[in-house]
Design a protein around this motif. Structure first.
Motif, short mmCIF file in Angstrom:
data_model
loop_
_atom_site.label_atom_id
_atom_site.label_comp_id
_atom_site.label_asym_id
_atom_site.label_seq_id
_atom_site.Cartn_x
_atom_site.Cartn_y
_atom_site.Cartn_z
N ASP A 1 11.14 22.32 3.33
CA ASP A 1 10.88 21.13 2.51
C ASP A 1 12.03 20.99 1.51
N PRO A 2 12.95 20.06 1.74
CA PRO A 2 14.11 19.92 0.86
C PRO A 2 13.85 19.17 -0.45
N THR A 3 12.62 18.69 -0.67
CA THR A 3 12.36 17.87 -1.86
C THR A 3 12.56 18.65 -3.16
N GLY A 4 12.32 19.95 -3.15
CA GLY A 4 12.46 20.74 -4.37
C GLY A 4 13.85 21.32 -4.57
N PHE A 5 14.79 20.97 -3.69
CA PHE A 5 16.13 21.55 -3.79
C PHE A 5 16.82 21.10 -5.07
N ARG A 6 17.44 22.04 -5.76
CA ARG A 6 18.25 21.76 -6.95
C ARG A 6 19.50 22.65 -6.89
N ALA A 7 20.63 22.06 -7.16
CA ALA A 7 21.85 22.85 -7.23
C ALA A 7 21.76 23.78 -8.43
N ARG A 8 22.35 24.94 -8.30
CA ARG A 8 22.37 25.88 -9.42
C ARG A 8 23.69 26.65 -9.40
N LYS A 9 24.06 27.16 -10.52
CA LYS A 9 25.30 27.90 -10.65
C LYS A 9 25.16 29.25 -9.94
N LEU A 10 26.18 29.60 -9.17
CA LEU A 10 26.18 30.86 -8.45
C LEU A 10 26.32 32.02 -9.43
N ARG A 11 25.43 32.99 -9.29
CA ARG A 11 25.43 34.16 -10.18
C ARG A 11 25.64 35.43 -9.36
N PRO A 12 26.18 36.48 -9.97
CA PRO A 12 26.43 37.72 -9.22
C PRO A 12 25.19 38.26 -8.51
N GLU A 13 24.02 38.13 -9.13
CA GLU A 13 22.81 38.67 -8.50
C GLU A 13 22.44 37.91 -7.22
N HIS A 14 22.83 36.66 -7.11
CA HIS A 14 22.60 35.92 -5.86
C HIS A 14 23.38 36.58 -4.73
N LEU A 15 24.61 36.96 -5.03
CA LEU A 15 25.48 37.56 -4.02
C LEU A 15 25.07 38.98 -3.69
N THR A 16 24.73 39.75 -4.70
CA THR A 16 24.36 41.15 -4.43
C THR A 16 23.02 41.26 -3.72
N ALA A 17 22.15 40.28 -3.88
CA ALA A 17 20.85 40.31 -3.22
C ALA A 17 20.92 39.78 -1.78
N ALA A 18 22.00 39.11 -1.43
CA ALA A 18 22.11 38.49 -0.11
C ALA A 18 22.46 39.51 0.96
N THR A 19 21.91 39.32 2.14
CA THR A 19 22.25 40.16 3.28
C THR A 19 23.62 39.80 3.80
N VAL A 20 23.90 38.50 3.89
CA VAL A 20 25.19 37.98 4.33
C VAL A 20 25.52 36.78 3.46
N VAL A 21 26.81 36.67 3.07
CA VAL A 21 27.28 35.53 2.29
C VAL A 21 28.31 34.81 3.14
N LEU A 22 28.06 33.53 3.42
CA LEU A 22 28.99 32.72 4.21
C LEU A 22 29.60 31.65 3.33
N THR A 23 30.93 31.50 3.43
CA THR A 23 31.64 30.49 2.64
C THR A 23 32.43 29.59 3.59
N ALA A 24 32.82 28.43 3.10
CA ALA A 24 33.58 27.49 3.91
C ALA A 24 35.07 27.84 3.93
N THR A 25 35.59 28.38 2.84
CA THR A 25 37.03 28.63 2.74
C THR A 25 37.32 30.05 2.26
N ARG A 26 38.57 30.48 2.47
CA ARG A 26 38.98 31.80 1.97
C ARG A 26 38.95 31.83 0.45
N ARG A 27 39.28 30.72 -0.18
CA ARG A 27 39.25 30.67 -1.64
C ARG A 27 37.83 30.88 -2.16
N GLN A 28 36.86 30.25 -1.52
CA GLN A 28 35.46 30.46 -1.92
C GLN A 28 35.05 31.91 -1.70
N ARG A 29 35.50 32.50 -0.61
CA ARG A 29 35.20 33.91 -0.34
C ARG A 29 35.79 34.79 -1.43
N SER A 30 37.01 34.51 -1.82
CA SER A 30 37.66 35.28 -2.89
C SER A 30 36.91 35.14 -4.20
#
Length: 105
Positions: A15-44
């Motif tokens: 259900d996408p109705t509750g979707f809200r953009a939020r600022k990426l925080r370190p805990e989002h990344l450390t809690a993720a099993t896999v992190v996928l980015t569109a570009t090498r700059r985003q990965r960096s």
């Protein structure tokens, strides 16, 4: 949210109705099993924000290349827990071994 992303999310049953953009925080990344980015700059940027996520952060192109080269497990039961094990399956077929038993002398 982009209209195309709304259609894709709705197609998966989400259900996408509750979707809200939020600022990426370190805990989002450390809690993720896999992190996928569109570009090498985003990965960096992601790995600079959470260095511990380095080994599981990929660009989409890197991930596609790795996935295409991966072979399915020869033992169907090996993939069930996400890893191969030399130990026999736990009683009841679960992925977690039984708790250790305490013996008294």
């Amino acid at each position: 949210m982009h209209p195309y992303a709304i259609d894709v999310a709705a197609g998966t049953g989400a259900d996408p109705t509750g979707f809200r953009a939020r600022k990426l925080r370190p805990e989002h990344l450390t809690a993720a099993t896999v992190v996928l980015t569109a570009t090498r700059r985003q990965r960096s940027l992601c790995t600079a924000l959470a260095p511990g996520a380095l080994n599981r952060t990929f660009t989409l192109r890197q991930f596609a290349r790795l996935a295409a080269a991966a072979e399915p497990p020869k033992d169907p039961a090996a993939g069930r827990c996400g890893r191969r094990s030399r130990r026999p399956p736990a009683p009841g077929g679960g992925c977690n071994p039984p708790p250790p038993t305490r013996t008294t002398a």
